[in-house]
Design a protein around this motif. Structure first.
Motif, PDB file in Angstrom:
ATOM      1  N   ALA A  19       0.823  -1.206   0.000  1.00 33.60           N
ATOM      2  CA  ALA A  19       0.000   0.000   0.000  1.00 33.60           C
ATOM      3  C   ALA A  19       0.863   1.265   0.000  1.00 33.60           C
ATOM      4  O   ALA A  19       0.370   2.351  -0.280  1.00 33.60           O
ATOM      5  CB  ALA A  19      -0.912   0.012   1.227  1.00 33.60           C
ATOM      6  N   SER A  28       4.202  -0.542   7.250  1.00 31.88           N
ATOM      7  CA  SER A  28       4.366   0.912   7.149  1.00 31.88           C
ATOM      8  C   SER A  28       4.163   1.569   8.508  1.00 31.88           C
ATOM      9  O   SER A  28       4.932   2.442   8.912  1.00 31.88           O
ATOM     10  CB  SER A  28       3.361   1.477   6.146  1.00 31.88           C
ATOM     11  OG  SER A  28       3.349   2.877   6.213  1.00 31.88           O
ATOM     12  N   ASP A  29       3.134   1.138   9.228  1.00 33.40           N
ATOM     13  CA  ASP A  29       2.843   1.710  10.546  1.00 33.40           C
ATOM     14  C   ASP A  29       3.942   1.404  11.558  1.00 33.40           C
ATOM     15  O   ASP A  29       4.204   2.201  12.455  1.00 33.40           O
ATOM     16  CB  ASP A  29       1.511   1.176  11.086  1.00 33.40           C
ATOM     17  CG  ASP A  29       0.318   1.688  10.306  1.00 33.40           C
ATOM     18  OD1 ASP A  29       0.458   2.677   9.551  1.00 33.40           O
ATOM     19  OD2 ASP A  29      -0.766   1.082  10.446  1.00 33.40           O
ATOM     20  N   CYS A  61       3.201  -3.093   3.170  1.00 35.99           N
ATOM     21  CA  CYS A  61       1.779  -3.178   3.495  1.00 35.99           C
ATOM     22  C   CYS A  61       1.472  -2.145   4.594  1.00 35.99           C
ATOM     23  O   CYS A  61       2.383  -1.514   5.139  1.00 35.99           O
ATOM     24  CB  CYS A  61       1.428  -4.589   3.964  1.00 35.99           C
ATOM     25  SG  CYS A  61       2.207  -5.059   5.518  1.00 35.99           S
ATOM     26  N   GLN A  62       0.216  -2.004   4.930  1.00 35.74           N
ATOM     27  CA  GLN A  62      -0.203  -1.045   5.961  1.00 35.74           C
ATOM     28  C   GLN A  62       0.461  -1.344   7.304  1.00 35.74           C
ATOM     29  O   GLN A  62       0.972  -0.445   7.963  1.00 35.74           O
ATOM     30  CB  GLN A  62      -1.728  -1.086   6.120  1.00 35.74           C
ATOM     31  CG  GLN A  62      -2.262  -0.137   7.186  1.00 35.74           C
ATOM     32  CD  GLN A  62      -2.187   1.308   6.742  1.00 35.74           C
ATOM     33  OE1 GLN A  62      -2.688   1.641   5.673  1.00 35.74           O
ATOM     34  NE2 GLN A  62      -1.588   2.168   7.538  1.00 35.74           N
TER      35      GLN A  62
END
Length: 81
Positions: free
Chosen positions: A16, A49-50, A45-46
């Motif tokens: 993402a 990334s977080d 991916c989310q």
């Protein structure tokens, strides 16, 4: 066209975001998934990334898109204590 997956080992989630580095400037930038894959960047991916944190003394720039307008969040660089 095949969907791009997260670059993290063993992660099969869809990508993402795209992460790029500026080694000379000690900076990392993460933003929306780039339109094309680039061998000099990493797709995340989310979740990954977080969880991303920069190395000590590096700056992490997070670029987000709000209603079609790009905005950059520039947190203070991580410092050794």
């Amino acid at each position: 066209m095949r969907a791009r997956l997260c670059s993290k080992a063993i992660c099969g989630r869809p990508a993402a975001f795209t992460l790029t580095y500026d080694y000379a400037g000690c900076a990392m930038a993460i933003g929306p998934l780039s339109p094309t894959a680039d061998p000099n960047s990493y797709d995340l991916c989310q979740i990954h990334s977080d969880r991303l944190t920069p190395p000590a003394n590096w700056t992490l720039l997070r670029h987000t898109v709000f209603g079609g307008v790009e905005a950059a969040a520039d947190p203070a660089p991580t410092q050794l204590v």
